[in-house]
Design an enzyme around this catalytic site. Sequence first.
Site, PDB file in Angstrom:
ATOM      1  N   GLN A 263      -5.062   3.404  -4.208  1.00 24.68           N
ATOM      2  CA  GLN A 263      -5.395   4.718  -3.658  1.00 24.68           C
ATOM      3  C   GLN A 263      -5.327   5.808  -4.716  1.00 24.68           C
ATOM      4  O   GLN A 263      -6.071   6.789  -4.662  1.00 24.68           O
ATOM      5  CB  GLN A 263      -4.473   5.040  -2.484  1.00 24.68           C
ATOM      6  N   HIS A 266      -8.585   6.933  -6.472  1.00 23.35           N
ATOM      7  CA  HIS A 266      -9.586   7.740  -5.788  1.00 23.35           C
ATOM      8  C   HIS A 266      -9.743   9.122  -6.417  1.00 23.35           C
ATOM      9  O   HIS A 266     -10.851   9.612  -6.595  1.00 23.35           O
ATOM     10  CB  HIS A 266      -9.195   7.934  -4.316  1.00 23.35           C
ATOM     11  N   GLU A 332      -2.111   8.884   6.144  1.00 19.26           N
ATOM     12  CA  GLU A 332      -3.449   8.358   6.423  1.00 19.26           C
ATOM     13  C   GLU A 332      -3.393   6.837   6.509  1.00 19.26           C
ATOM     14  O   GLU A 332      -3.877   6.233   7.465  1.00 19.26           O
ATOM     15  CB  GLU A 332      -4.402   8.798   5.305  1.00 19.26           C
ATOM     16  N   HIS A 333      -2.813   6.203   5.478  1.00 19.88           N
ATOM     17  CA  HIS A 333      -2.645   4.751   5.439  1.00 19.88           C
ATOM     18  C   HIS A 333      -1.151   4.438   5.358  1.00 19.88           C
ATOM     19  O   HIS A 333      -0.467   4.936   4.464  1.00 19.88           O
ATOM     20  CB  HIS A 333      -3.312   4.136   4.209  1.00 19.88           C
ATOM     21  N   ASP A 366     -10.422  -0.597   4.008  1.00 23.75           N
ATOM     22  CA  ASP A 366     -11.515   0.185   3.427  1.00 23.75           C
ATOM     23  C   ASP A 366     -12.862  -0.492   3.618  1.00 23.75           C
ATOM     24  O   ASP A 366     -13.899   0.186   3.654  1.00 23.75           O
ATOM     25  CB  ASP A 366     -11.273   0.397   1.926  1.00 23.75           C
TER      26      ASP A 366
END
Length: 436
Positions: A263, A266, A332-333, A366
């Site tokens: 992550q 990103h 979020e995750h 994802d």
Amino acid sequence: MIQTIDLRGLKPSRAELLDLIPRSLTDVSAATAIASELIDDVRRRGAAALIDQATRLDGVRPDRVRLDVATVSAAVRGLRPDVRDALEEAIDRVRAASRAQLPTPTVTRLGPGAEVIQRWSPVRRVGLYVPGGKAVYPSSVVMNVVPAQIAGVSSIALASPPQREFGGSVHPTILGAAGLLGIDEVYAMGGAGAIGAFAWGVAELGLDPVQVITGPGNVYVAAAKRLVRGQVGIDSEAGPTEILVIADATADAFLVASDLLSQAEHDELAAAVLVTDSPELAARVRAELERLAPLTAHRARVDTALRGQQSAVVLVDDLPAAAAFSNVYGPEHLEIQTAEPDAVLDLIESAGAIFLGENSPVSLGDYLAGSNHVLPTGGQARFTPGLGAYTFLRPQQVIRYDREALRAVEAGIVALATAEDLPAHAAAVTARFSER
């Protein structure tokens, strides 16, 4: 490389935890003024404003904003076979999971001739935003389009920023993904201007206003979605990505570090957070991060993200404390890599998507888990869900009473209407039983 927050021995309240949570300084409201100007420009000047914004902000002047069907069809034919196969597999899996989100209409009978029907009606038209920027996201096409189609949306428009490498067109892989799903209304427009175009329409492009806008984007897209809310519905104000991993001493430090890095690549503002009750695991994960980060393709971006104030290793006394921290964070995750992940899951209230066990990394979600990866960020998972078929559905109650069923509640309605000093409310009922 990554900061440590030590909460061992502390019993912070929920309010105190909110102050302790590592967050970036990203403030959507700080982008509001610029986003408002871009939206107003599109409302005034339409396509000309979108072209000027692309020239200034995306570094390319598109020949046309709305792409023709032939361009989309050519992009489908141009997809690499392995990418096409993977997209088709993702589409099938997300379709299956999205169908499970469709609610069932129900009828509640409150007496003879008295019923309330709960129905779910899809919006007619939606605008789906697929970001450009640092990466290409055909997977986001799938995640936006499929639940809308499953919900029964009949008109779908898609926007993605124009790309310099492709002469101001949308990236061909994004176009190919759209074409696979039967979407041929595609616009090369990005940022706040695209959100404004969706909300109010652009007549000269044949772009009719939409009812709902979904999809992630940068801070200006998030600010624009905040500004148009009320004119249209939105999913959430998605910002930089987040991963929070709850892990105990049994977790594999290499896997935990790998997931945090996945992550962090990103964006420089991406948040990577480990919450653990094991100082030994924390030390091993920090060592793995230092070893692996320089080996990543986007090492500079990863390094900035890990060193940022939004990323941290958080030490807690036990797993209930880890769950309490996560619930206040609202990630979020959320990954749970513990000896008994289901036991920790029972303590979780707030998360966009939850990944259980060491073989369920965020990367699975994802692409090919079947779940949706358009998820709330910035703590919004505490009060709003991720994208799903339900995003495009409106619950409606249909009331059907016959004459005798209405007569049975007449006295109660009259009593309440009188108590509220609304005599015409009472009269609307008694009129049905009085002489004319």
